[in-house]
Scaffold this motif. Structure first.
Motif, short mmCIF file in Angstrom:
data_model
loop_
_atom_site.label_atom_id
_atom_site.label_comp_id
_atom_site.label_asym_id
_atom_site.label_seq_id
_atom_site.Cartn_x
_atom_site.Cartn_y
_atom_site.Cartn_z
N SER A 393 0.81 -1.21 0.00
CA SER A 393 0.00 0.00 0.00
C SER A 393 0.84 1.26 0.00
O SER A 393 0.31 2.37 -0.09
CB SER A 393 -0.92 0.01 1.22
OG SER A 393 -0.16 0.02 2.42
N GLY A 394 2.16 1.11 0.13
CA GLY A 394 3.04 2.26 0.14
C GLY A 394 3.40 2.76 1.53
O GLY A 394 4.23 3.66 1.68
N ASN A 395 2.80 2.18 2.55
CA ASN A 395 3.09 2.57 3.93
C ASN A 395 4.33 1.83 4.44
O ASN A 395 4.71 0.80 3.90
CB ASN A 395 1.90 2.26 4.84
CG ASN A 395 0.65 3.02 4.43
OD1 ASN A 395 0.73 4.20 4.08
ND2 ASN A 395 -0.50 2.35 4.46
N PRO A 396 4.96 2.34 5.53
CA PRO A 396 6.09 1.62 6.13
C PRO A 396 5.66 0.23 6.59
O PRO A 396 4.51 0.02 6.99
CB PRO A 396 6.48 2.51 7.32
CG PRO A 396 5.97 3.87 6.97
CD PRO A 396 4.72 3.65 6.19
N VAL A 397 6.58 -0.71 6.51
CA VAL A 397 6.28 -2.09 6.92
C VAL A 397 6.10 -2.13 8.43
O VAL A 397 6.95 -1.67 9.19
CB VAL A 397 7.40 -3.05 6.49
CG1 VAL A 397 7.09 -4.46 6.96
CG2 VAL A 397 7.58 -3.00 4.98
N ASP A 398 4.98 -2.69 8.86
CA ASP A 398 4.66 -2.76 10.29
C ASP A 398 5.42 -3.92 10.93
O ASP A 398 5.60 -4.97 10.32
CB ASP A 398 3.15 -2.95 10.47
CG ASP A 398 2.71 -2.73 11.90
OD1 ASP A 398 2.88 -3.66 12.72
OD2 ASP A 398 2.22 -1.62 12.20
N MET A 399 5.83 -3.73 12.20
CA MET A 399 6.55 -4.79 12.91
C MET A 399 5.67 -6.03 13.11
O MET A 399 6.17 -7.14 13.21
CB MET A 399 7.04 -4.27 14.26
CG MET A 399 8.38 -3.57 14.21
SD MET A 399 9.69 -4.60 13.48
CE MET A 399 9.72 -5.96 14.65
#
Length: 450
Positions: A393-399
Motif C-alpha cells: 500500500s506504500g506505507n512503512p512495513v509494520d513490525m
C-alpha cells in the motif's frame, strides 16, 4: 559534432603489446591509513575500465575514491577501497584474486567458474539454463513466476530481480528437478517459455508489456539487467511518472553534461547519494551507450558521491546536441535508481529444494509485502536469498507483519531483517527486534550451518 583523433586498436598489436608490457597490479595497504589502494597500470583497450570496476564490485568492495586516466595507449587507475565494514582489505585470498584477475593472465582466467552467479547463459554456470524476463511489474508477479517454475518441476538455483519505473527485469538460473542438469528438452522449454510469456504479459496484448527469452550469452548478470532495461527504454519519463513519488527531492541525482572545448571532451558530472556499486552502474551504462571514459575522478563526501567523467563517443565525437545530452542524463539517472531500494531487506537461509522460492514469495505476498529487488543464490545445499520489500500500500512495513513472517517461516529458515535507510529524510529509529546485520550472507550461513 566535434571530431577528434581517436586511437585505433589493432587486435594483433594489442596482444603483442600486452606481452611486451603486461599489466601491473598492486594492492597497497601502507600508503593510506583507512583504506586499501588498488593500482592498475596496463595497455589501454576498449572496455578495460568496466572490466576492472566489475571485478572490484563482484568482490563487494566499496570504492570511496578513484582516479582514472586512460587517454591514448595507456591505462592508469588508482582505486581507494574498503570492505563492507569500512575496513582495509587484509584477506590474503581476496588480495591474491585481485592481483590475478587484473594481472597479465586475468583475461585467460575462466571467471565463469570463479564467480558463477555473475554470468548469464546456458553454458556460463555449468548445467543450468538462464531465463531472461522483462515486463510490467505488478504486486505478486515474482511469486507467480516462481510458482510456474515449481509446477513444472524446475528448480531456481540463482536469480537476480530488479524493478524500476513500474517495470521488472530478472535473470533466473534454473535446472531440472530430477537430474539437476540444464533443461534441454525442446518441449519443456517451449511450455516453460509460453507459460512465462503469458504470465508476464498479463491481460494486455501489447508487445511492450513483456517478453521471455533463454539466454545463450556470457554477459555479467548486473550488466545484462542494465542492458535489458535500456533496451526496454525504462529511462523515458524517468522521474516524471508516479514512480517518482517514491523518491524524495534530495534523493534525485544531479547530472550535468558540458563541453570542454579546450580538451575535446564532454564532461559528465554526477552527484547523488553514495551506495555500493554506484561506480559500476554508471561506467556500465556509459560503456553500453558506446562512450569511452578517458579520465575520471570519483569521491565520496559523507553520504554523497561526486563523480566526474571526461568522455567521447567511440568514433571520437563529443556530445554536442542537446538531445544526446538529455538522453545521457536520463539513462544515467535510470541506472542509478534501478539499484536503489527503500524499506526492509529480508535475508533468508534454508536448505535448497524445488518450490522454495515460490513458497517464500507467496508468504511475502500474503503478508502484503511487495518485492522491489531480490537476489537468490545457492551454495552447496543451502539457498540464500535477499529480498528488498515494501508494504504494497506504500506505507512503512509494520513490525506486526515481520513477526507474522517469523512465525510462518518457522524453524526451517533463518531470517534476518534489516532496515534500509530512507534517503533525504530523518533516520527512523530502529527497533531492537530488527537484526543489525550486514546485507552479506557470511554470518547468516555460518549461523544456519552451526
Amino acid at each position: 559534432m566535434a571530431k577528434v583523433c581517436w586511437p585505433y586498436f589493432d587486435p594483433e598489436y594489442e596482444n603483442l603489446s600486452t606481452r611486451i608490457n603486461p599489466p601491473r597490479v598492486s594492492v597497497d595497504n601502507t600508503s593510506c591509513s583507512d583504506c586499501t589502494l588498488v593500482k592498475v597500470d596496463s595497455m589501454n583497450k576498449p572496455g578495460i575500465l568496466l572490466e576492472v570496476v566489475q571485478i572490484l564490485s563482484d568482490l563487494d568492495l566499496i570504492i570511496t575514491k578513484a582516479y582514472i586516466s586512460s587517454d591514448g595507449g595507456w591505462f592508469m587507475d588508482v582505486f581507494h577501497v574498503t570492505d563492507h565494514h569500512g575496513k582495509k582489505i587484509t584477506d590474503s585470498k581476496t588480495i591474491d584474486y585481485i592481483e590475478k584477475a587484473l594481472g597479465p593472465n586475468g583475461h585467460h582466467t575462466d571467471r565463469t567458474k570463479t564467480w558463477p552467479g555473475k554470468r548469464v547463459g546456458v553454458h556460463s554456470i555449468g548445467d543450468h539454463t538462464a531465463i531472461e524476463l522483462i515486463g510490467r511489474d505488478r504486486p505478486g508477479l515474482l511469486s507467480e513466476i516462481s510458482a510456474v517454475l515449481a509446477n513444472l518441476d524446475i528448480n531456481v538455483v540463482a536469480a537476480e530481480v530488479w524493478t524500476h519505473n513500474r517495470r521488472i527485469a530478472c535473470v533466473l538460473y534454473v535446472n531440472d528437478k530430477i537430474n539437476c542438469r540444464a533443461v534441454d528438452d525442446p518441449n519443456r522449454l517451449s511450455i516453460m517459455e509460453e507459460q512465462l510469456k503469458n504470465l508476464i504479459r498479463g491481460y494486455d496484448d501489447d508487445e511492450k508489456v513483456g517478453s521471455t527469452s533463454f539466454s545463450m550469452g556470457f554477459t555479467h548478470v548486473d550488466r545484462r539487467l542494465h542492458q535489458m532495461f535500456f533496451a526496454d527504454k525504462d529511462y523515458e519519463n524517468c522521474g516524471v511518472t508516479a514512480d517518482a513519488d517514491e523518491y524524495s527531492p534530495l534523493m534525485k541525482p544531479k547530472i550535468t553534461v558540458e563541453h570542454c572545448k579546450e580538451k575535446g571532451y564532454s564532461v559528465v558530472s554526477v552527484r547523488c547519494k553514495d551506495r555500493a556499486k554506484l561506480l559500476f552502474d554508471i561506467v556500465c551504462t556509459l560503456t553500453d551507450m558506446q562512450y569511452v571514459v578517458s579520465h575520471a575522478t570519483i569521491s565520496s563526501d559523507g553520504p554523497d558521491a561526486l563523480q566526474e567523467y571526461y568522455i567521447r563517443h567511440m568514433d571520437g565525437c563529443t556530445l554536442d546536441s542537446e538531445g544526446e545530452k538529455e538522453r545521457v542524463m536520463k539513462c544515467l539517472e535510470a541506472a542509478i535508481r534501478r539499484r536503489v531500494s527503500e524499506g526492509l531487506s529480508l535475508e533468508l537461509c534454508a536448505k535448497d529444494r524445488v518450490g522454495l522460492l515460490s513458497e517464500v514469495t507467496r508468504i511475502l505476498r500474503e503478508n502484503g509485502l511487495s518485492v522491489s529487488r531480490a537476489g537468490v543464490t545457492t551454495v552447496g545445499e543451502q539457498a540464500m536469498n535477499v529480498f528488498y520489500v515494501r508494504d504494497s500500500s506504500g506505507n512503512p512495513v509494520d513490525m506486526k507483519t515481520i513477526e507474522a513472517l517469523r512465525k510462518e517461516i518457522g524453524h526451517t529458515m533463518m531470517l534476518n531483517v534489516k532496515k534500509v535507510p530512507s534517503s533525504g529524510s530523518a533516520k527512523a529509529p530502529e527497533s531492537s527486534n530488527w537484526a543489525k546485520t550486514s546485507f552479506f550472507f557470511g554470518n547468516l550461513l555460518e549461523r544456519f550451518l552451526a
